[in-house]
Design a protein around this motif. Structure first.
Motif, mmCIF file in Angstrom:
data_model
loop_
_atom_site.group_PDB
_atom_site.id
_atom_site.type_symbol
_atom_site.label_atom_id
_atom_site.label_comp_id
_atom_site.label_asym_id
_atom_site.label_seq_id
_atom_site.Cartn_x
_atom_site.Cartn_y
_atom_site.Cartn_z
ATOM 1 N N LEU A 11 48.766 -18.265 68.154
ATOM 2 C CA LEU A 11 49.134 -17.308 67.107
ATOM 3 C C LEU A 11 48.461 -15.952 67.334
ATOM 4 N N ALA A 12 47.221 -15.968 67.795
ATOM 5 C CA ALA A 12 46.515 -14.706 68.061
ATOM 6 C C ALA A 12 47.227 -13.913 69.150
ATOM 7 N N MET A 13 47.722 -14.601 70.159
ATOM 8 C CA MET A 13 48.459 -13.919 71.228
ATOM 9 C C MET A 13 49.752 -13.327 70.679
ATOM 10 N N GLY A 14 50.408 -14.059 69.806
ATOM 11 C CA GLY A 14 51.607 -13.536 69.152
ATOM 12 C C GLY A 14 51.288 -12.323 68.306
ATOM 13 N N LEU A 15 50.187 -12.368 67.585
ATOM 14 C CA LEU A 15 49.773 -11.235 66.747
ATOM 15 C C LEU A 15 49.505 -10.006 67.608
ATOM 16 N N LEU A 16 48.808 -10.181 68.718
ATOM 17 C CA LEU A 16 48.560 -9.068 69.633
ATOM 18 C C LEU A 16 49.882 -8.448 70.079
ATOM 19 N N THR A 17 50.829 -9.283 70.424
ATOM 20 C CA THR A 17 52.133 -8.798 70.877
ATOM 21 C C THR A 17 52.822 -7.986 69.782
ATOM 22 N N PHE A 18 52.778 -8.474 68.549
ATOM 23 C CA PHE A 18 53.403 -7.748 67.443
ATOM 24 C C PHE A 18 52.675 -6.440 67.114
ATOM 25 N N ILE A 19 51.356 -6.427 67.261
ATOM 26 C CA ILE A 19 50.601 -5.196 67.034
ATOM 27 C C ILE A 19 51.028 -4.125 68.042
ATOM 28 N N VAL A 20 51.097 -4.517 69.306
ATOM 29 C CA VAL A 20 51.512 -3.566 70.337
ATOM 30 C C VAL A 20 52.960 -3.133 70.102
ATOM 31 N N LEU A 21 53.818 -4.064 69.712
ATOM 32 C CA LEU A 21 55.202 -3.724 69.384
ATOM 33 C C LEU A 21 55.251 -2.672 68.279
ATOM 34 N N ALA A 92 41.857 -21.163 76.365
ATOM 35 C CA ALA A 92 42.932 -20.462 75.662
ATOM 36 C C ALA A 92 42.387 -19.232 74.942
ATOM 37 N N TRP A 93 41.255 -19.396 74.253
ATOM 38 C CA TRP A 93 40.653 -18.251 73.565
ATOM 39 C C TRP A 93 40.169 -17.199 74.562
ATOM 40 N N ALA A 94 39.640 -17.628 75.696
ATOM 41 C CA ALA A 94 39.196 -16.673 76.725
ATOM 42 C C ALA A 94 40.384 -15.871 77.254
ATOM 43 N N TYR A 95 41.525 -16.526 77.412
ATOM 44 C CA TYR A 95 42.728 -15.820 77.862
ATOM 45 C C TYR A 95 43.147 -14.764 76.839
ATOM 46 N N VAL A 96 43.166 -15.152 75.577
ATOM 47 C CA VAL A 96 43.550 -14.204 74.521
ATOM 48 C C VAL A 96 42.569 -13.033 74.484
ATOM 49 N N ALA A 97 41.287 -13.312 74.614
ATOM 50 C CA ALA A 97 40.288 -12.238 74.621
ATOM 51 C C ALA A 97 40.530 -11.288 75.795
ATOM 52 N N GLY A 98 40.770 -11.850 76.973
ATOM 53 C CA GLY A 98 41.024 -11.021 78.148
ATOM 54 C C GLY A 98 42.261 -10.161 77.991
ATOM 55 N N ARG A 99 43.324 -10.748 77.450
ATOM 56 C CA ARG A 99 44.559 -9.980 77.267
ATOM 57 C C ARG A 99 44.413 -8.942 76.162
ATOM 58 N N THR A 100 43.615 -9.243 75.155
ATOM 59 C CA THR A 100 43.370 -8.261 74.085
ATOM 60 C C THR A 100 42.613 -7.067 74.643
ATOM 61 N N LEU A 101 41.580 -7.329 75.419
ATOM 62 C CA LEU A 101 40.816 -6.235 76.025
ATOM 63 C C LEU A 101 41.686 -5.438 76.995
ATOM 64 N N HIS A 102 42.514 -6.140 77.764
ATOM 65 C CA HIS A 102 43.445 -5.471 78.682
ATOM 66 C C HIS A 102 44.363 -4.526 77.909
#
Length: 142
Positions: A11-21, A92-102
């Motif tokens: 869900l956090a990854m989805g939220l990041l995607t919607f924020i950028v959208l 999974a959380w580490a991936y989301v953190a990395g993509r958020t920072l990216h």
């Protein structure tokens, strides 16, 4: 381990995607109000005259629809096979953190070497998540 916990980073990854959208129209409308762009600049995507600060959220959004599909797939696979563990959840959380920072680097100061490092690290984490999943599911399938 509660198997549904894998859906929190999902869900956090989805939220990041919607924020950028959401940043895409915000930056485009603000640029149009400042007369930096016109509607014609977006007739076929983005013309070369679109300023970088306007086009970066769109590029980042497209990026969030590419490799992260593998993240969503492995999260679902872990859930349906009942293989969510502390290790897989941490990855999974580490991936989301990395993509958020990216994404933060990409849509703000956009230093390529910083963005590349975060992209690479997040992809290594995603590969590790897939390897862990494969190692857990392989013996069961044999």
């Amino acid at each position: 381990m509660v198997q549904e916990s894998i859906f929190l980073p999902f869900l956090a990854m989805g939220l990041l995607t919607f924020i950028v959208l959401g940043m895409i129209p915000q930056r485009r409308f603000a640029a149009a109000a400042r007369k930096e762009v016109t509607a014609d600049d977006f007739a076929l995507g983005e013309s070369p005259s679109v300023p970088a600060h306007v086009s970066l959220p769109n590029r980042n959004y497209m990026n969030l629809l590419e490799v992260p599909t593998l993240f969503y797939a492995v999260c679902l696979a872990l859930y349906v096979t009942d293989l969510v563990s502390g290790l897989t959840l941490g990855l999974a959380w580490a991936y989301v953190a990395g993509r958020t920072l990216h994404s933060l680097v990409h849509v703000t100061y956009n230093k390529v070497i910083h963005r590349l490092a975060l992209f690479a690290v997040s992809n290594v984490v995603l590969m590790a998540l897939w390897v862990v999943f494969a190692m857990k599911v392989w013996p069961a399938a044999s």
